[in-house]
Design a protein around this motif. Structure first.
Motif, PDB file in Angstrom:
ATOM      1  N   LEU A 130      24.657  -6.224  18.277  1.00 50.85           N
ATOM      2  CA  LEU A 130      23.354  -6.466  18.751  1.00 50.85           C
ATOM      3  C   LEU A 130      22.433  -6.474  18.070  1.00 50.85           C
ATOM      4  N   VAL A 131      21.956  -7.107  17.684  1.00 51.42           N
ATOM      5  CA  VAL A 131      20.682  -6.890  16.280  1.00 51.42           C
ATOM      6  C   VAL A 131      19.242  -8.018  15.965  1.00 51.42           C
ATOM      7  N   PRO A 132      18.324  -7.169  16.145  1.00 53.22           N
ATOM      8  CA  PRO A 132      16.976  -8.318  16.412  1.00 53.22           C
ATOM      9  C   PRO A 132      17.095  -9.088  14.474  1.00 53.22           C
ATOM     10  N   ARG A 133      16.738 -10.103  14.471  1.00 56.39           N
ATOM     11  CA  ARG A 133      16.563 -10.286  13.651  1.00 56.39           C
ATOM     12  C   ARG A 133      15.149 -11.653  13.177  1.00 56.39           C
ATOM     13  N   GLN A 134      15.006 -11.288  11.864  1.00 52.14           N
ATOM     14  CA  GLN A 134      13.185 -12.222  11.980  1.00 52.14           C
ATOM     15  C   GLN A 134      13.208 -12.568  10.347  1.00 52.14           C
ATOM     16  N   ALA A 135      12.715 -13.726  10.121  1.00 53.77           N
ATOM     17  CA  ALA A 135      12.239 -14.251   8.873  1.00 53.77           C
ATOM     18  C   ALA A 135      14.098 -14.026   8.193  1.00 53.77           C
ATOM     19  N   GLU A 136      14.655 -14.020   8.303  1.00 50.39           N
ATOM     20  CA  GLU A 136      15.838 -13.869   8.110  1.00 50.39           C
ATOM     21  C   GLU A 136      16.671 -12.888   7.782  1.00 50.39           C
ATOM     22  N   LEU A 137      15.973 -11.666   8.053  1.00 46.56           N
ATOM     23  CA  LEU A 137      16.712 -10.545   7.914  1.00 46.56           C
ATOM     24  C   LEU A 137      16.869 -10.101   9.258  1.00 46.56           C
ATOM     25  N   TRP A 138      17.716  -8.981   8.830  1.00 39.75           N
ATOM     26  CA  TRP A 138      18.592  -8.275  10.143  1.00 39.75           C
ATOM     27  C   TRP A 138      17.882  -7.516  10.068  1.00 39.75           C
ATOM     28  N   GLN A 139      17.520  -6.530  11.132  1.00 42.91           N
ATOM     29  CA  GLN A 139      16.131  -5.218  11.789  1.00 42.91           C
ATOM     30  C   GLN A 139      17.414  -4.297  12.149  1.00 42.91           C
ATOM     31  N   PRO A 140      18.410  -3.537  11.349  1.00 42.57           N
ATOM     32  CA  PRO A 140      19.546  -2.951  11.479  1.00 42.57           C
ATOM     33  C   PRO A 140      19.032  -1.888  12.205  1.00 42.57           C
ATOM     34  N   LEU A 141      18.193  -0.998  11.756  1.00 41.62           N
ATOM     35  CA  LEU A 141      17.890  -0.022  12.869  1.00 41.62           C
ATOM     36  C   LEU A 141      17.342   0.087  13.687  1.00 41.62           C
ATOM     37  N   CYS A 142      17.124  -0.966  14.347  1.00 39.41           N
ATOM     38  CA  CYS A 142      17.034  -0.665  16.078  1.00 39.41           C
ATOM     39  C   CYS A 142      17.799  -1.565  16.186  1.00 39.41           C
ATOM     40  N   GLY A 143      18.753  -0.981  16.610  1.00 47.57           N
ATOM     41  CA  GLY A 143      20.035  -2.036  17.271  1.00 47.57           C
ATOM     42  C   GLY A 143      20.772  -1.742  17.837  1.00 47.57           C
ATOM     43  N   PHE A 144      21.658  -2.151  18.153  1.00 48.97           N
ATOM     44  CA  PHE A 144      23.094  -1.340  19.045  1.00 48.97           C
ATOM     45  C   PHE A 144      24.429  -2.371  18.057  1.00 48.97           C
ATOM     46  N   TYR A 145      25.517  -0.830  18.014  1.00 52.22           N
ATOM     47  CA  TYR A 145      26.818  -0.710  17.526  1.00 52.22           C
ATOM     48  C   TYR A 145      27.919  -0.421  18.741  1.00 52.22           C
ATOM     49  N   ARG A 146      28.597  -1.037  18.832  1.00 49.75           N
ATOM     50  CA  ARG A 146      29.668  -1.074  19.592  1.00 49.75           C
ATOM     51  C   ARG A 146      30.780   0.004  18.732  1.00 49.75           C
ATOM     52  N   ARG A 147      31.192   0.785  19.148  1.00 54.14           N
ATOM     53  CA  ARG A 147      32.057   1.895  18.854  1.00 54.14           C
ATOM     54  C   ARG A 147      33.308   1.545  18.482  1.00 54.14           C
ATOM     55  N   GLU A 148      33.813  -0.053  18.233  1.00 55.46           N
ATOM     56  CA  GLU A 148      35.199  -0.438  17.748  1.00 55.46           C
ATOM     57  C   GLU A 148      34.545  -1.312  16.969  1.00 55.46           C
ATOM     58  N   ALA A 149      33.326  -1.330  16.405  1.00 56.09           N
ATOM     59  CA  ALA A 149      33.151  -1.889  14.616  1.00 56.09           C
ATOM     60  C   ALA A 149      33.224  -0.770  13.174  1.00 56.09           C
ATOM     61  N   LEU A 150      33.362   0.909  14.105  1.00 56.41           N
ATOM     62  CA  LEU A 150      33.994   1.417  12.937  1.00 56.41           C
ATOM     63  C   LEU A 150      35.140   1.296  12.199  1.00 56.41           C
ATOM     64  N   PRO A 151      36.097   0.594  12.476  1.00 57.91           N
ATOM     65  CA  PRO A 151      37.193   0.687  11.162  1.00 57.91           C
ATOM     66  C   PRO A 151      36.667  -0.587  10.153  1.00 57.91           C
ATOM     67  N   GLU A 152      35.619  -1.810  11.064  1.00 53.51           N
ATOM     68  CA  GLU A 152      35.113  -2.475   9.888  1.00 53.51           C
ATOM     69  C   GLU A 152      34.565  -1.788   8.702  1.00 53.51           C
ATOM     70  N   LEU A 153      33.626  -1.342   9.840  1.00 49.92           N
ATOM     71  CA  LEU A 153      32.624  -0.212   9.302  1.00 49.92           C
ATOM     72  C   LEU A 153      32.846   0.493   7.959  1.00 49.92           C
ATOM     73  N   GLN A 154      33.882   1.146   8.472  1.00 50.25           N
ATOM     74  CA  GLN A 154      34.706   2.306   7.491  1.00 50.25           C
ATOM     75  C   GLN A 154      35.161   1.646   6.078  1.00 50.25           C
ATOM     76  N   ASN A 155      35.682   0.222   6.423  1.00 45.85           N
ATOM     77  CA  ASN A 155      36.469  -0.469   5.230  1.00 45.85           C
ATOM     78  C   ASN A 155      35.434  -0.993   4.310  1.00 45.85           C
ATOM     79  N   PHE A 156      34.105  -1.525   4.835  1.00 48.45           N
ATOM     80  CA  PHE A 156      33.049  -2.199   3.751  1.00 48.45           C
ATOM     81  C   PHE A 156      32.817  -1.416   3.041  1.00 48.45           C
ATOM     82  N   ILE A 157      32.336   0.110   3.483  1.00 50.10           N
ATOM     83  CA  ILE A 157      32.098   1.710   2.813  1.00 50.10           C
ATOM     84  C   ILE A 157      32.934   1.632   1.609  1.00 50.10           C
TER      85      ILE A 157
END
Length: 197
Positions: A130-157
């Motif tokens: 759940l992340v703020p978005r303004q001017a077509e850009l995400w503002q990820p450094l004030c956002g919420f991330y579910r613990r279940e996002a970790l596998p997809e995130l690790q795969n991307f990294i």
């Protein structure tokens, strides 16, 4: 699914491991209205989350300015950027959600953040952020991330990904609409001129 009456557990992870190259000195320690930026961000996080963690390669630097109940997470691979920082935080924290915050957000409003936290109970289980978005850009450094996002995130990294903007376009995210008041709150302090402004 979380029942509407139960409140998900939310932990804050505050990133304090950047090089602050544009500022020329450690942003986390710079005073804003007499209070170090890191301390200000921690205080807001503490009002909205059950636990506050500070992810940094140098915890000793900040021990004197943060409360004892805040926990330090040692950044094992510094200099890799905030996306890798989020992965490190998610891997070490058992909360349902992580609120990721940069340490250079002096205008954070606990009332707005708390209203976002209360909305987490209504987020469908397949949504990973759940992340703020303004001017077509995400503002990820004030956002919420579910613990279940970790596998997809690790795969991307592991595939070499380091861009928050790119990753957020690939996973199920719910947008936080950004009002004018929210836009002010998301302003971050990057340079000496920002500080004087």
């Amino acid at each position: 699914m979380i029942s509407p009456n139960s409140k998900p557990s939310v932990a804050a992870v505050i990133l304090a491991g950047g090089k602050s190259s544009r500022m020329g000195e450690d942003k986390a320690l710079i005073p804003w209205d007499g209070t170090p930026l890191l301390q200000k961000v921690c205080k807001v996080a503490d009002e909205c989350c059950q636990q506050v963690y500070i992810l940094t390669p140098w915890p000793d630097r900040y021990l004197s300015i943060v409360k004892k109940e805040y926990k330090f997470l040692l950044e094992s691979n510094p200099g890799q950027g905030p996306l890798v920082g989020l992965a490190e935080g998610l891997a070490q924290i058992s909360a349902d959600w992580v609120l990721l915050l940069a340490c250079d957000l002096p205008l954070l409003d606990p009332i707005i953040i708390d209203s976002w936290v209360s909305h987490l109970t209504q987020i469908p289980s397949d949504i990973l952020a759940l992340v703020p978005r303004q001017a077509e850009l995400w503002q990820p450094l004030c956002g919420f991330y579910r613990r279940e996002a970790l596998p997809e995130l690790q795969n991307f990294i592991q595939q070499g990904g380091r861009s928050f903007q790119t990753w957020l376009e690939q996973v199920p995210v719910q947008v936080i609409p950004v009002s004018e008041q929210c836009s002010d709150m998301l302003w971050n302090c990057n340079t000496p001129s920002d500080l004087h402004h």
